[in-house]
Design an enzyme around this catalytic site. Structure first.
Site, mmCIF file in Angstrom:
data_model
loop_
_atom_site.group_PDB
_atom_site.id
_atom_site.type_symbol
_atom_site.label_atom_id
_atom_site.label_comp_id
_atom_site.label_asym_id
_atom_site.label_seq_id
_atom_site.Cartn_x
_atom_site.Cartn_y
_atom_site.Cartn_z
ATOM 1 N N MET A 1 119.563 6.885 104.335
ATOM 2 C CA MET A 1 119.107 7.154 102.999
ATOM 3 C C MET A 1 118.890 8.660 102.845
ATOM 4 O O MET A 1 117.959 9.211 103.421
ATOM 5 C CB MET A 1 117.795 6.398 102.740
ATOM 6 N N PRO A 2 119.736 9.348 102.093
ATOM 7 C CA PRO A 2 119.517 10.780 101.877
ATOM 8 C C PRO A 2 118.336 11.015 100.936
ATOM 9 O O PRO A 2 118.192 10.333 99.921
ATOM 10 C CB PRO A 2 120.818 11.273 101.258
ATOM 11 N N ILE A 3 117.507 11.970 101.325
ATOM 12 C CA ILE A 3 116.389 12.398 100.485
ATOM 13 C C ILE A 3 116.609 13.869 100.171
ATOM 14 O O ILE A 3 116.667 14.702 101.080
ATOM 15 C CB ILE A 3 115.036 12.193 101.188
ATOM 16 N N ARG A 40 117.705 9.434 97.166
ATOM 17 C CA ARG A 40 116.390 9.739 96.606
ATOM 18 C C ARG A 40 116.320 11.225 96.283
ATOM 19 O O ARG A 40 116.758 12.060 97.080
ATOM 20 C CB ARG A 40 115.275 9.418 97.606
#
Length: 72
Positions: A1-3, A40
């Site tokens: 999940m890239p933030i 995100r």
């Protein structure tokens, strides 16, 4: 999940921040094949008196520009 965490000066209108969120999300999807649902984006807005470069806050810089003293 890239933030994706963005820190910027406060004051931009909501539609500009929404556009930034969309563009950053799209970039992550294109660049790393991230599923869009996993991206995100966090925007942290900083008051100009809390953001400085070379020892001068943005608030001070703006005040100097407003008074006509661009050189400091």
């Amino acid at each position: 999940m890239p933030i994706i965490d963005v820190t910027m000066l406060e004051g931009r209108p909501p539609e500009k921040k929404a556009a930034l969120i969309r563009e950053l999300t799209d970039a992550a999807v294109r660049a790393i094949d991230a599923p869009i649902q996993s991206v995100r984006v966090i925007i942290r807005e900083v008051p100009p008196e809390h953001f400085a470069a070379a020892g001068v806050s943005k608030a001070e810089e703006r005040a100097k520009l407003a008074s006509g003293d661009a050189k400091g």
